[in-house]
Design an enzyme around this catalytic site. Structure first.
Site, mmCIF file in Angstrom:
data_model
loop_
_atom_site.group_PDB
_atom_site.id
_atom_site.type_symbol
_atom_site.label_atom_id
_atom_site.label_comp_id
_atom_site.label_asym_id
_atom_site.label_seq_id
_atom_site.Cartn_x
_atom_site.Cartn_y
_atom_site.Cartn_z
ATOM 1 N N GLU A 121 -55.304 -12.333 -42.402
ATOM 2 C CA GLU A 121 -55.439 -11.481 -41.205
ATOM 3 C C GLU A 121 -55.971 -10.098 -41.600
ATOM 4 O O GLU A 121 -56.832 -9.527 -40.930
ATOM 5 C CB GLU A 121 -54.086 -11.370 -40.494
ATOM 6 C CG GLU A 121 -53.639 -12.721 -39.953
ATOM 7 C CD GLU A 121 -52.324 -12.675 -39.201
ATOM 8 O OE1 GLU A 121 -51.326 -12.210 -39.800
ATOM 9 O OE2 GLU A 121 -52.288 -13.092 -38.039
ATOM 10 N N GLU A 141 -48.550 -20.473 -42.317
ATOM 11 C CA GLU A 141 -47.475 -20.207 -41.353
ATOM 12 C C GLU A 141 -46.887 -21.501 -40.797
ATOM 13 O O GLU A 141 -45.663 -21.645 -40.639
ATOM 14 C CB GLU A 141 -48.007 -19.349 -40.182
ATOM 15 C CG GLU A 141 -48.179 -17.883 -40.510
ATOM 16 C CD GLU A 141 -49.541 -17.545 -41.098
ATOM 17 O OE1 GLU A 141 -50.232 -18.463 -41.594
ATOM 18 O OE2 GLU A 141 -49.899 -16.359 -41.081
#
Ligand code: 1HE
Length: 267
Positions: A121, A141
């Protein structure tokens, strides 16, 4: 107002050379540069200060063998956060990453080892990404019982498309090397990612700062607009940028033949 010289940094390093090229280094290699709250604080302050202090381009790196292992999972586990606390944490990440993407200073990420979860990110908030052969991209994740919170649903999906991002999250699929370049996670592959990122930053810094500001801010803003509004905003930005006084010398050089010509062989 933040100034580079006033920043107190513990988890990051920041230097600016005589040509106005900044290097920002995540500096928790013993924790694989995992992003704890304090690191996000520092990134927010750094990327608030860079455009105001006349930095012309920035290289973003991580110390050690890995660029960034994402959210500090140990801190997150220890904090046992309430939903609203984690929401605010994510908003804080967005603040830092938005300052990067919309700040108007070209940011080139030099990536090695893990570029995963929140590390991806962060890297996707840079304007360009350079990888070496050790670099790999992942969104683990899904396997950790988590979800992205630092803007991946916008920036990673924008880079590689929704379907590839869903695949990465559902299956833990990693991308590296030429595959990472061809799907759009990286722009360049080099033996020495840091040297290549530096070279690119120097090339970017030869552009006029106002032009770079438009490239590294307006394009992102315009993507958030309707086509009609984006076209209008583009005309306003072009009105300002394309009539700037320092551009006149470059245009005159083109007119009299002394300005550079595009060569079909250039990289
Ligand atoms: C960490 C972290 C971390 C390492 N938070 N401490 N991110 C992940 O799921 C990636 C988690 N990390 C890993 O899978 C591996 O650590 C690596 C592949 C990145 C590197 O492996 P390796 O063998 O070189 O290192 P290591 O032995 O696993 O870790 C070394 C130390 O770094 C160890 O600490 P120590 O005190 O025991 O020595 C690890 O605990 C520490 N470390 N990664 C905290 N991530 C806004 S939402 C964002 C969502 C996410 O980002 S999810 C996180 C995804």
């Amino acid at each position: 107002m933040s100034r580079i010289a006033d920043l107190k940094l513990t988890h990051t390093l920041l230097s600016v050379d005589d040509d106005g090229i900044a290097t920002v280094t995540l500096n928790r290699p013993e924790k694989r540069n995992a992003l704890n709250e304090a690191t996000i604080d520092e990134l927010t302050e750094i990327f608030r200060a860079l455009p105001r202090d006349g930095v012309r381009a920035c290289v973003l790196t991580g110390a050690g063998d890995h660029f960034c292992a994402g959210l500090d999972l140990v801190e997150h586990h220890a904090a046992d956060r309430a939903p609203e606390d984690f929401m605010h944490l994510c908003l804080h990440w967005h603040e830092a990453f938005n300052k990067m993407e919309y700040g108007g200073v070209p940011i080139i990420a030099a990536l090695q080892g893990a570029v995963v979860g929140g590390g991806l990110e962060l890297a996707s908030a840079a304007h360009l990404r350079v990888i070496d052969d050790s670099a790999y991209f992942g969104l683990p994740e899904g396997q950790r019982g988590l979800f992205t919170g630092g803007g991946a649903t916008i920036r990673v999906a924008d880079l590689i498309g929704k379907s590839r991002m869903i695949d990465m999250m559902l299956t833990g699929r990693l991308y590296r090397g030429d595959d990472a370049v061809s799907v759009g996670l990286a722009n360049y592959r080099a033996e020495d990612a840091r040297a290549k990122a530096n070279e690119i930053a120097r090339r970017c810094a030869e552009n006029l700062p106002l032009t770079n500001f438009a490239i590294c801010s307006a394009i992102s803003h315009m993507q958030n607009m309707s086509p009609l509004d984006a076209a209008y905003a583009e005309s306003v930005v072009a009105g300002v940028v394309n009539t700037q006084a320092p551009a006149r010398a470059r245009l005159a050089a083109f007119r009299d033949g002394s300005g550079p010509r595009i060569k079909p062989t250039q990289g």
